[in-house]
Design a protein around this motif. Structure first.
Motif, PDB file in Angstrom:
ATOM      1  N   ASN A  18       0.827  -1.207   0.000  1.00  0.00           N
ATOM      2  CA  ASN A  18       0.000   0.000   0.000  1.00  0.00           C
ATOM      3  C   ASN A  18       0.864   1.261   0.000  1.00  0.00           C
ATOM      4  O   ASN A  18       0.561   2.233  -0.679  1.00  0.00           O
ATOM      5  N   LYS A 286     -10.933  -3.958  -1.437  1.00  0.00           N
ATOM      6  CA  LYS A 286     -10.149  -2.865  -0.858  1.00  0.00           C
ATOM      7  C   LYS A 286     -11.056  -1.847  -0.184  1.00  0.00           C
ATOM      8  O   LYS A 286     -10.746  -1.347   0.900  1.00  0.00           O
ATOM      9  N   GLU A 290     -10.911  -0.897   3.839  1.00  0.00           N
ATOM     10  CA  GLU A 290     -10.741   0.441   4.399  1.00  0.00           C
ATOM     11  C   GLU A 290     -11.933   0.825   5.274  1.00  0.00           C
ATOM     12  O   GLU A 290     -11.767   1.458   6.320  1.00  0.00           O
ATOM     13  N   MET A 328      -3.268   5.516  10.308  1.00  0.00           N
ATOM     14  CA  MET A 328      -4.041   5.818   9.098  1.00  0.00           C
ATOM     15  C   MET A 328      -3.776   7.261   8.703  1.00  0.00           C
ATOM     16  O   MET A 328      -3.809   8.154   9.549  1.00  0.00           O
TER      17      MET A 328
END
Length: 385
Positions: A18, A286, A290, A328
């Motif tokens: 990522n 994905k 998230e 994050m």
């Protein structure tokens, strides 16, 4: 930035992927802003198959051709860029396993001043093409290919005739193994033999499910963890549901099942049909991942566990003392990290400033003496992270 206090070890391979994807996105964004005069910007992209020596020879020929460019300014800029590309290539004895990307040239800054730009790197995924382009901008299209979803998904196509194990990566599907089975049909005759045949049939079905479960673990577990992003179970009978609900099915894999679909066929035809039917689930993985992260974060807030930090300063402090499990960060975070030095005391202070704070002179002057402070380094906080 948001942080969650350390609790368990994160999956670094997915995290690293990522981060690398984000770096390429950021690089493309920066490269696309750059412009130059004439054809002074060179984009050189090598696939793993391209030999360094052969490319050096090609650049030598291009240098000879560029000598004939009529415009003196453009000629000099192109010759300088080709020379820079050749010098960068000399840093490599052979092409790296994933290929090589080189961007060199003279770019025009915001103040219309000319600056030399030079970057070389090995991409985190293999390049499949060779490109040499001189233009007034850098050629970034091949970099977009690196951003394409290449996560691997596992497929198990199981019915009463056999089972197929396969993977899907991007547009490439691969069959890992196919097995066939001959299971007894339902016994329609009466008499004392009916219960016995029924027991034999159930026993063989159970053994078949056990075999499929074992092979699923064999193909999709590596180093005690799943080697695929998600698993799709498919079939024309109840075997897929039996497998999913069975205690024999590895719990680590059960958590990765993203869809169970009914298909009309077994084998390769069933594999193709399963891919089509599971398309929505594959594209949403994905997004769901998230969404689950954010949901988990707000759940911690609601429970008031004290395991959450937010905001730049608190998050960075928790990271510095090693208290974060997960960090994050908004992809387009507009905060820059400044290293500021006092020229008299040599003291260095770190500031993380947003666009408005950057306009405030108090961060760049000593409050006691009023002297200007030196900016040692300035970089986007997200890049520093």
């Amino acid at each position: 930035p948001l942080g969650k206090q350390k609790n368990t070890t994160a999956n670094m391979s997915i995290s690293d992927s990522n981060v690398e994807t984000w770096k390429i996105k950021r690089l493309i964004k920066n490269l696309e802003k750059l412009r130059g005069n004439g054809t002074s910007m060179i984009s050189l992209l090598l696939s793993p198959r391209d030999a360094i020596a052969k490319v050096q020879g090609m650049l030598a020929e291009e240098f000879g051709t560029a000598v004939n460019i009529k415009s003196r300014t453009n000629r000099q800029a192109v010759l300088t860029a080709i020379t820079s590309a050749k010098e960068r290539l000399k840093l490599y004895t052979k092409t790296p396993p994933n290929g090589l990307v080189i961007y060199v040239g003279t770019v025009i800054g915001e103040d219309n001043s000319e600056k030399k730009y030079c970057i070389d790197f090995e991409p985190f995924r293999p390049l499949n093409t060779f490109k040499y382009i001189c233009d007034n901008k850098f050629y970034t299209e091949p970099l977009f290919e690196l951003l394409e979803n290449d996560e691997v998904f596992g497929f198990v196509i199981v019915d009463g005739n056999g089972c197929l194990f396969g993977t899907l990566q991007g547009n490439t599907r691969k069959i890992l193994q196919q097995i066939t089975v001959s299971l007894p049909k339902k016994h329609g005759r009466g008499g004392q033999s009916a219960p016995r045949f029924g027991r034999i049939r159930e026993e063989k079905r159970h053994n078949y499910v056990r075999k499929v479960a074992e092979l699923t673990t064999q193909h999709f577990i590596t180093d005690d963890k799943p080697n695929v992003k998600g698993i799709v179970l498919a079939g024309s009978a109840n075997f897929k549901n039996d497998l999913s609900s069975s205690d024999l099915f590895d719990k680590r894999l059960a958590e990765t099942v993203i869809k169970i679909v009914d298909v009309s066929y077994g084998g390769e035809n069933g594999f193709s049909q399963a891919i089509s039917l599971a398309e929505d689930a594959l594209s949403n993985v994905k997004f769901v991942e998230e969404k689950n992260l954010i949901s988990k974060y707000f759940e911690e807030i609601a429970l008031d566990t004290g395991m959450i930090v937010f905001g730049v300063e608190d998050t960075l402090h928790s990271m510095e003392i090693g208290a974060l499990e997960l960090l994050m960060c908004f992809e387009n975070l507009e905060i820059n990290r400044y290293e500021i030095r006092n020229p008299q005391t040599e003291e260095i202070v770190i500031y993380n400033l947003n666009k408005d704070q950057e306009k405030d002179p108090k961060y760049f002057k000593d409050p006691k003496t009023g002297i200007d402070l030196d900016v040692v380094k300035c970089a986007p906080l997200s890049e520093w992270l």
